[in-house]
Design an enzyme around this catalytic site. Structure first.
Site, PDB file in Angstrom:
ATOM      1  N   CYS A  11       0.915  57.744-127.993  1.00 14.24           N
ATOM      2  CA  CYS A  11       1.904  57.632-129.068  1.00 14.24           C
ATOM      3  C   CYS A  11       3.290  57.779-128.466  1.00 14.24           C
ATOM      4  O   CYS A  11       4.102  58.555-128.951  1.00 14.24           O
ATOM      5  CB  CYS A  11       1.712  58.742-130.080  1.00 14.24           C
TER       6      CYS A  11
ATOM      7  N   ASP B 160       3.039  43.648-100.705  1.00 16.06           N
ATOM      8  CA  ASP B 160       3.691  42.559-101.432  1.00 16.06           C
ATOM      9  C   ASP B 160       3.082  42.457-102.837  1.00 16.06           C
ATOM     10  O   ASP B 160       2.200  41.653-103.086  1.00 16.06           O
ATOM     11  CB  ASP B 160       3.501  41.247-100.664  1.00 16.06           C
TER      12      ASP B 160
ATOM     13  N   GLY C 204       5.662  57.189 -88.935  1.00 13.01           N
ATOM     14  CA  GLY C 204       5.586  57.480 -90.369  1.00 13.01           C
ATOM     15  C   GLY C 204       4.993  56.342 -91.178  1.00 13.01           C
ATOM     16  O   GLY C 204       4.269  55.489 -90.658  1.00 13.01           O
TER      17      GLY C 204
HETATM   18  C1  LIG Z   1       4.303  59.500 -98.072  1.00  9.19           C
HETATM   19  C2  LIG Z   1       4.320  59.575 -96.609  1.00  9.19           C
HETATM   20  C3  LIG Z   1       3.694  58.594 -95.832  1.00  9.19           C
HETATM   21  C4  LIG Z   1       3.039  57.369 -96.413  1.00  9.19           C
HETATM   22  O1  LIG Z   1       3.961  56.379 -96.680  1.00  9.19           O
HETATM   23  P1  LIG Z   1       3.503  54.884 -97.099  1.00  9.19           P
HETATM   24  O2  LIG Z   1       4.754  54.203 -97.369  1.00  9.19           O
HETATM   25  O3  LIG Z   1       2.598  55.022 -98.249  1.00  9.19           O
HETATM   26  O4  LIG Z   1       2.783  54.300 -95.944  1.00  9.19           O
HETATM   27  C5  LIG Z   1       3.679  58.756 -94.472  1.00  9.19           C
HETATM   28  N1  LIG Z   1       4.261  59.827 -93.895  1.00  9.19           N
HETATM   29  C6  LIG Z   1       4.883  60.786 -94.610  1.00  9.19           C
HETATM   30  C7  LIG Z   1       5.509  61.930 -93.917  1.00  9.19           C
HETATM   31  C8  LIG Z   1       4.936  60.689 -95.978  1.00  9.19           C
HETATM   32  O5  LIG Z   1       5.579  61.621 -96.674  1.00  9.19           O
END
Ligand SMILES: *Cc1c(COP(=O)(O)O)cnc(C)c1O
Length: 669
Positions: free
Chosen positions: A537, A322, A316
């Site tokens: 605004c 940073d 993921g």
């Molecule tokens: C949003 C998302 C990502 C990307 O995450 P980052 O922190 O931007 O790298 C990767 N995989 C899934 C399933 C996501 O929902």
């Protein structure tokens, strides 16, 4: 006190500048001081720095780390080409460098731990779906077999068109299908495998398996399936709830066991090839990543043993950026580098697989933020500032009211020993002045006099506090809390040609911090203190928290405005900001350019003009033809009634017409 009140009181001072200070400090101020003040090295290396001329430079690293572009000169030359501010500038080669770095870290870790699988990254399209960016990304990713991840049907359609196919070649990028899926989504993904694309359908909901099974039977196409696991490991920070039983996405362990059993009974056991998890974005602490990968590795090993054809683990996103350069586990930072991240993933996986005697899977990661953030810079101009000036109050007249006399005395007596007490006195005297005014005993002039004296007191006190902060930081803790805000109360407001809601929505929505600084005049000491107000605004349309190595700061050091335009840059805005922006007050998309670095400097590769007024009006269902016709009819009636002349009518209609085709932001005239 609110901003309006503050803006209304024209008695302002700059706590950081007495005339004497200005002269002595300015001569010794160097660009190194600016770099340090704004933390450029912390968040900007190796892409952003400051040159001798005091301007920000951009070094996209590729095609050569020698290439540097002067951002200030670039903005000026774009303006000469009629590309106005606010302006989003993408440096495409930074994208290339980010991918190369991530791949290199993974490969280093793989070599270091003798891991036998490979790394094959994908970019999550949701992070920035813009066509030129996705196309660049696919091109730069090609040497590394870098693919795409999608979370919806529209994103799938982007990815299917963007990823080239070479059915028998070496280039085999992955297309990972996440998100909730309907029949059409799954059918499209399955059919597209026949084009030679390597598509993995990740089951996020139990019923998606039934759908996938049914469709694959009908089409006689065998799917490659993955499962997304809800980990028990707790995330941290803003997206901490992306894991655990209550997480929005993924399957619990009992649900995964059900999926496996179903696959076995339908003879599709070998279709399951991937385990996916995502514990949230911007994970600041390496400990959280370690825990997640430890748990996921064990799930992987068990799945590999029971299903027999597991090939991939998809870790993921979450790899953090940073933003403040503090290398800490603050939300705007991270306490690890890319190599630590890669090492931890590879080491944990290897251990678990070796212990369970299963072969090492191909590692996929879906880093979005870490890849896309650095390549975009938002540059905007300052329209005006309610600038500060130290004006000494007029001497006291004998006949003046007691309250005025009290304020005058307070003003004259302020020193290091009594500043807190005097501050409270001044507040009380001002309250009394308000009361007298409300009861009709104080004239407007008297009230103005009282307010001016009050502000003069604040200014003196703010100077004392500023000096403590500068010269005796160890005494900072002794500054009373009620006075800590004084610096912000006394700060100038810099009015920016910008909509925060359109261009940096996360700053408004989730208080995310981005590095912000002037892109020129950095050889000059920034003696003013300011907060930024945008064009909308909306009182939320402001920036009043800024990055700092320790914690955050309530005001930003800025330069007093002179006759020249003043440009600020907001950095690391390439991830998530663009498509989440909204049309608050109908400020539309900003102009956008893609700069390609060349060995000779740069080339403007694409220009995407920002929205015109016509376009944003259309968005809220106004037809510009109808609007213009309505206005024409109105002027005709007014003409008949002799309320305006033909010339005035023409001028009005011309202005109306030309406004429709103009940029929604302010023109610097
Ligand atoms: C949003 C998302 C990502 C990307 O995450 P980052 O922190 O931007 O790298 C990767 N995989 C899934 C399933 C996501 O929902």
């Amino acid at each position: 006190m609110n901003q309006e009140q503050r803006a209304a009181s024209n008695e302002k001072c700059d706590p950081a500048s007495t005339k004497a200070q200005q002269v002595t400090n300015n001569s010794s101020w160097t660009i190194e001081d600016s770099k340090q003040l704004y933390g450029v090295e912390g968040w900007g290396e190796p892409y952003f720095s400051v040159n001798e001329a005091g301007n920000i430079t951009v070094s996209p690293q590729y095609p050569s780390s020698e290439v540097t572009i002067d951002l200030y000169e670039l903005v000026q030359s774009l303006q000469k080409r009629n590309i106005g501010l606010p302006l989003l500038i993408r440096f495409s080669e930074i994208l290339s460098d980010r991918i190369a770095r991530l791949v290199a870290c993974m490969q280093t870790a793989i070599a270091k731990y003798n891991y036998s699988g490979i790394y094959q990254g994908v970019f999550p399209v949701k992070c920035n779906q813009n066509r030129h960016l996705v196309e660049d990304l696919v091109r730069y990713g090609k040497p590394y077999n870098f693919g795409l991840e999608v979370g919806s049907k529209p994103e799938l359609m982007i990815a299917l068109a963007a990823l080239e196919t070479e059915p028998d070649g070496d280039y085999q990028p992955l297309l990972i299908c996440n998100g909730y899926k309907d029949r059409e989504y799954i059918e499209t993904a399955l059919l597209a495998t026949k084009l030679g694309q390597k598509i993995i359908i990740v089951i996020e909901q139990p019923q998606e398996l039934d759908l996938a099974w049914e469709i694959s039977q009908k089409l006689a196409i065998k799917p490659i399936l993955g499962v997304r696991a809800k980990l028990n490991t707790q995330g941290s920070g803003r997206w901490g709830t992306s894991t655990g039983d209550r997480a929005k996405f993924g399957l619990t362990i009992p649900q995964i066991v059900d999926v496996v059993n179903k696959l076995k009974t339908t003879g599709m056991r070998d279709c399951l090839q991937l385990l996916h998890f995502h514990i949230g974005s911007q994970i600041s602490s390496i400990a959280v990543i370690k825990n997640a990968i430890r748990e996921a590795s064990q799930i992987y090993v068990q799945l590999a043993k029971t299903t027999g054809n597991m090939q991939y683990i998809d870790v993921g996103g979450g790899l953090a950026v940073d933003y403040d350069g503090s290398k800490s586990n603050f939300p705007a930072s991270k306490n690890y580098n890319m190599q630590n991240y890669a090492n931890d993933i590879v080491a944990q996986l290897k251990d678990a697989c070796d212990m369970g005697q299963v072969s090492h899977p191909i590692i996929i990661s879906e880093s979005g933020r870490a890849i896309a953030s650095h390549q975009s810079v938002l540059v905007f101009d300052i329209l005006s500032a309610n600038q500060v000036s130290v004006t000494t109050p007029q001497p006291l007249q004998e006949s003046e009211h007691l309250i005025i006399r009290n304020l005058w005395e307070a003003y004259n007596s302020i020193d290091l020993n009594n500043y807190q007490e005097t501050y409270n006195d001044a507040i009380q005297f001002r309250e009394e002045a308000f009361n007298l005014f409300n009861l009709g005993y104080f004239s407007l002039t008297e009230r103005a006099r009282a307010e001016k004296l009050y502000w003069a007191c604040c200014c003196k006190i703010a100077q004392i506090i500023h000096n403590i902060n500068q010269s005796h930081p160890e005494q900072r803790n002794y500054i009373p809390d009620e006075l800590k805000d004084l610096e912000q109360i006394m700060a100038s407001i810099y009015y920016a040609n910008l909509s925060i809601f359109q261009s940096i929505p996360d700053s408004w929505a989730i208080n995310q911090l981005f590095p912000l600084m002037p892109i020129h005049r950095l050889q000059e000491k920034p003696i003013a203190r300011g907060i930024i107000a945008d064009l909308t605004c909306d009182s939320d349309g402001k920036l009043d928290t800024f990055i700092n190595l320790r914690d955050t700061k309530p005001v930003l050091e800025l330069h007093p405005l002179n006759q020249q335009p003043y440009y600020l840059g907001m950095f690391l805005v390439g991830a998530y900001q663009e498509t989440m922006g909204n049309l608050h007050n109908l400020f539309g998309d900003t102009n956008l350019v893609h700069i390609q670095a060349t060995t000779k400097g740069y080339r403007i590769k694409y220009v995407v003009k920002g929205d015109t007024v016509r376009e944003v009006l259309n968005h809220v269902q106004y037809n510009s033809e109808d609007l213009r016709e309505t206005m024409r009819c109105r002027t005709e009636i007014a003409l008949q009634n002799n309320r305006l002349s033909l010339e005035e009518a023409q001028k009005l209609l011309q202005n109306y017409e030309s406004s429709l085709s103009s940029y929604t932001y302010l023109k610097n005239s």
